[in-house]
Design an enzyme around this catalytic site. Structure first.
Site, PDB file in Angstrom:
ATOM      1  N   ASP A   7     -10.700  72.114  95.045  1.00  0.00           N
ATOM      2  CA  ASP A   7     -12.159  72.001  95.135  1.00  0.00           C
ATOM      3  C   ASP A   7     -12.629  71.497  96.498  1.00  0.00           C
ATOM      4  O   ASP A   7     -13.648  70.802  96.592  1.00  0.00           O
ATOM      5  CB  ASP A   7     -12.718  71.083  94.029  1.00  0.00           C
ATOM      6  CG  ASP A   7     -12.224  71.488  92.651  1.00  0.00           C
ATOM      7  OD1 ASP A   7     -12.255  72.689  92.366  1.00  0.00           O
ATOM      8  OD2 ASP A   7     -11.814  70.604  91.885  1.00  0.00           O
TER       9      ASP A   7
ATOM     10  N   LYS B   3     -12.847  75.812  99.736  1.00  0.00           N
ATOM     11  CA  LYS B   3     -12.105  76.894 100.405  1.00  0.00           C
ATOM     12  C   LYS B   3     -12.856  78.225 100.344  1.00  0.00           C
ATOM     13  O   LYS B   3     -12.841  78.990 101.292  1.00  0.00           O
ATOM     14  CB  LYS B   3     -10.729  77.080  99.731  1.00  0.00           C
ATOM     15  CG  LYS B   3      -9.801  75.884  99.881  1.00  0.00           C
ATOM     16  CD  LYS B   3      -8.471  76.115  99.191  1.00  0.00           C
ATOM     17  CE  LYS B   3      -8.518  76.078  97.679  1.00  0.00           C
ATOM     18  NZ  LYS B   3      -8.901  74.812  97.066  1.00  0.00           N
TER      19      LYS B   3
ATOM     20  N   GLY C  77     -11.448  78.110  90.893  1.00  0.00           N
ATOM     21  CA  GLY C  77     -12.858  78.490  90.867  1.00  0.00           C
ATOM     22  C   GLY C  77     -13.385  78.411  92.283  1.00  0.00           C
ATOM     23  O   GLY C  77     -13.572  77.326  92.815  1.00  0.00           O
ATOM     24  N   HIS C  78     -13.542  79.556  92.912  1.00  0.00           N
ATOM     25  CA  HIS C  78     -14.006  79.570  94.305  1.00  0.00           C
ATOM     26  C   HIS C  78     -15.476  79.974  94.337  1.00  0.00           C
ATOM     27  O   HIS C  78     -15.828  81.082  93.953  1.00  0.00           O
ATOM     28  CB  HIS C  78     -13.157  80.533  95.141  1.00  0.00           C
ATOM     29  CG  HIS C  78     -11.759  80.034  95.325  1.00  0.00           C
ATOM     30  ND1 HIS C  78     -10.742  80.794  95.841  1.00  0.00           N
ATOM     31  CD2 HIS C  78     -11.215  78.824  95.057  1.00  0.00           C
ATOM     32  CE1 HIS C  78      -9.637  80.068  95.875  1.00  0.00           C
ATOM     33  NE2 HIS C  78      -9.899  78.875  95.402  1.00  0.00           N
TER      34      HIS C  78
ATOM     35  N   GLN D 257      -6.254  75.960  94.322  1.00  0.00           N
ATOM     36  CA  GLN D 257      -5.969  74.538  94.072  1.00  0.00           C
ATOM     37  C   GLN D 257      -5.731  73.819  95.408  1.00  0.00           C
ATOM     38  O   GLN D 257      -6.297  74.236  96.402  1.00  0.00           O
ATOM     39  CB  GLN D 257      -4.774  74.359  93.113  1.00  0.00           C
ATOM     40  CG  GLN D 257      -5.057  74.756  91.674  1.00  0.00           C
ATOM     41  CD  GLN D 257      -4.893  76.229  91.401  1.00  0.00           C
ATOM     42  OE1 GLN D 257      -3.947  76.847  91.852  1.00  0.00           O
ATOM     43  NE2 GLN D 257      -5.824  76.807  90.666  1.00  0.00           N
TER      44      GLN D 257
HETATM   45  P1  IMP Z   1      -3.670  73.874  85.259  1.00  0.00           P
HETATM   46  O1  IMP Z   1      -3.588  74.462  86.624  1.00  0.00           O
HETATM   47  O2  IMP Z   1      -4.769  74.444  84.420  1.00  0.00           O
HETATM   48  O3  IMP Z   1      -2.345  73.864  84.579  1.00  0.00           O
HETATM   49  O4  IMP Z   1      -4.053  72.320  85.451  1.00  0.00           O
HETATM   50  C1  IMP Z   1      -3.163  71.393  86.062  1.00  0.00           C
HETATM   51  C2  IMP Z   1      -3.928  70.387  86.900  1.00  0.00           C
HETATM   52  O5  IMP Z   1      -4.472  71.042  88.025  1.00  0.00           O
HETATM   53  C3  IMP Z   1      -5.116  69.747  86.166  1.00  0.00           C
HETATM   54  O6  IMP Z   1      -5.276  68.439  86.637  1.00  0.00           O
HETATM   55  C4  IMP Z   1      -6.293  70.618  86.614  1.00  0.00           C
HETATM   56  O7  IMP Z   1      -7.509  69.930  86.542  1.00  0.00           O
HETATM   57  C5  IMP Z   1      -5.889  70.878  88.056  1.00  0.00           C
HETATM   58  N1  IMP Z   1      -6.471  72.121  88.587  1.00  0.00           N
HETATM   59  C6  IMP Z   1      -6.126  73.378  88.301  1.00  0.00           C
HETATM   60  N2  IMP Z   1      -6.877  74.253  88.994  1.00  0.00           N
HETATM   61  C7  IMP Z   1      -7.703  73.527  89.753  1.00  0.00           C
HETATM   62  C8  IMP Z   1      -8.709  73.858  90.724  1.00  0.00           C
HETATM   63  O8  IMP Z   1      -8.965  75.021  91.052  1.00  0.00           O
HETATM   64  N3  IMP Z   1      -9.355  72.807  91.287  1.00  0.00           N
HETATM   65  C9  IMP Z   1      -9.063  71.525  90.989  1.00  0.00           C
HETATM   66  N4  IMP Z   1      -8.140  71.163  90.109  1.00  0.00           N
HETATM   67  C10 IMP Z   1      -7.455  72.157  89.495  1.00  0.00           C
END
Ligand code: IMP
Length: 405
Positions: A13, A16, A40-41, A219
């Site tokens: 977040d 990017k 989520g971009h 991420q």
């Molecule tokens: P997962 O990727 O859904 O398995 O989540 C694993 C961890 O990564 C959790 O803490 C999510 O909140 C975090 N996470 C996954 N995708 C994002 C993102 O795009 N932005 C911020 N945190 C993320």
């Protein structure tokens, strides 16, 4: 010709999407190499807001080829919906400009159930990402190529049987419910089938033809499965190594661009040394509208943590930095930055006088308040990597370019 990679240097977040959109206007290809619809971009152009989860942000510029690499996990229903949403916004997704790797893995509704059941303590996005990668690693996954050779449906049913046999909480009503969603999945598969291909060959050809290529990380560094704050991480390699395995070919990046927010946020569980569980944290959340683009969850907020950014520089070899959301720091009396951590991982701070003037939308560095310039200069000197771009608002135009990319 440019070979760029953009990665988050914190917990995701960082903003990017906007930077990728900015650069992708001159790119021939934009490549996603890891993650799935957990990302989520957000890109805002004029008054229009686009939230992309899986499709590379390059689709918005309309010029670049957009590639979802083999390292990604793909939920066909979410992807088909995203394609249709883009088309509603007059963004054309054509088979000449959009490609999905046949080696990518499919996320199923069962993966989402497993995610909720097995990963509660991590605070995942519940998009089935971890279980899809788990299936990939234990060699029971379903690849996108099954859509091309028409074996998807059989593999999908086998997958349901496998989990019913091995996990006691998966019962018949659950399986029947998932089976009822099969027609929708098959419809989505029909829509995405024409885009599935051998993407590594396309990327390789682009490299050989010396085209402009941008790799778009999802991420952030600290969520990397190996190098992040394990086990509170995502299930893919969010750092530079993931770019090679997740797109499949060797590439020499000339710009390795690290995006950092001017403070820190995190969603989900796990350590966060500079977190502010107080009014200051709430103010950062409000100023930055810090709610997840994918899940809507409020993000945890805190001060910028420079030792963590240094770690991200070490892991990714960043040679160009972008600082985002500077406008959200106006209105604080004091601003703190972590410059070290003690032996208990408590941050050691340096304090800066704040600034009251609005920074939102400023496009020239000399128009920034003096205290704000001092803040940026301190960060640059500490990290010893130039900050080339300062983002001062969500819109494409809200940007100070110190060093043109
Ligand atoms: P997962 O990727 O859904 O398995 O989540 C694993 C961890 O990564 C959790 O803490 C999510 O909140 C975090 N996470 C996954 N995708 C994002 C993102 O795009 N932005 C911020 N945190 C993320």
């Amino acid at each position: 010709m440019s070979k760029y990679i953009v990665m988050g240097s914190q917990w995701g977040d960082e903003g990017k999407g906007k930077i990728v959109d900015n650069i992708s206007q001159k790119m021939d290809s934009v490549v996603r190499f890891q993650g799935g619809a957990n990302a989520g971009h957000t890109v805002i152009i004029e008054d229009k807001k686009y939230v992309l989860h899986l499709i590379p942000s390059g689709v918005i510029s309309g010029k670049a080829k957009n590639i979802i690499g083999n390292g990604c996990v793909i939920d066909p229903v979410t992807l088909a919906d995203e394609i249709l949403d883009m088309e509603k916004s007059d963004i054309i997704i054509s088979t000449k400009k959009f490609f999905i790797s046949s080696d990518g893995h499919i996320v199923t509704p069962l993966h989402k159930i497993l995610d909720v059941k097995l990963n509660k303590k991590i605070g995942t996005t519940s998009r089935g990402i971890g279980p899809a990668y788990m299936d990939k690693a234990q060699r029971t996954g379903i690849r996108m190529e099954s859509i091309l050779d028409n074996t998807f449906e059989d593999k999908f049913l086998e997958h349901l049987e496998y989990y019913k046999k091995n996990y006691s909480f998966i019962d018949d009503p659950m399986i029947n419910e998932i089976k009822r969603s099969l027609p929708k999945i098959l419809d989505s598969i029909k829509l995405i089938k024409p885009f599935i291909t051998d993407t590594k060959q396309i990327i390789y050809n682009s490299i050989k033809n010396d085209e402009n290529i941008l790799y778009e990380g999802a991420q952030g560094t600290l969520l990397d499965i190996d190098h992040g704050s394990y086990p509170f991480v995502t299930s893919s390699s969010t750092t530079i190594g993931g770019a090679f395995t997740g797109a499949g070919v060797f590439i020499e990046f000339d710009k390795r661009i690290g995006i950092m927010k001017s403070y820190t946020t995190r969603v989900g569980e796990g350590p966060f040394p500079t977190e502010l569980n107080n009014k200051i944290g709430e103010k950062l959340r409000k100023n930055g509208n810090e709610f997840g683009a994918t899940t809507g969850r409020p993000r945890r907020c805190g001060w910028l943590d420079l030792p963590l950014i240094k770690k991200a520089i070490m892991l990714n070899g960043f040679n160009y930095l972008v600082i985002t959301k500077l406008s959200c720091l106006s209105g604080f009396d004091k601003i703190k930055v972590a410059i070290d951590h003690d032996k208990n991982d408590k941050p050691i701070y340096k304090k800066f006088p704040g600034w009251q003037k609005k920074v939102y939308g400023i496009t020239k560095i000399k128009e920034l308040p003096k205290n704000c310039i001092n803040y940026i200069e301190f960060i640059e000197n500490y990290l010893k990597i130039p900050i080339g771009i300062i983002s001062t608002g969500p819109n494409r135009k809200h940007i100070i370019v110190k060093d043109e990319l």
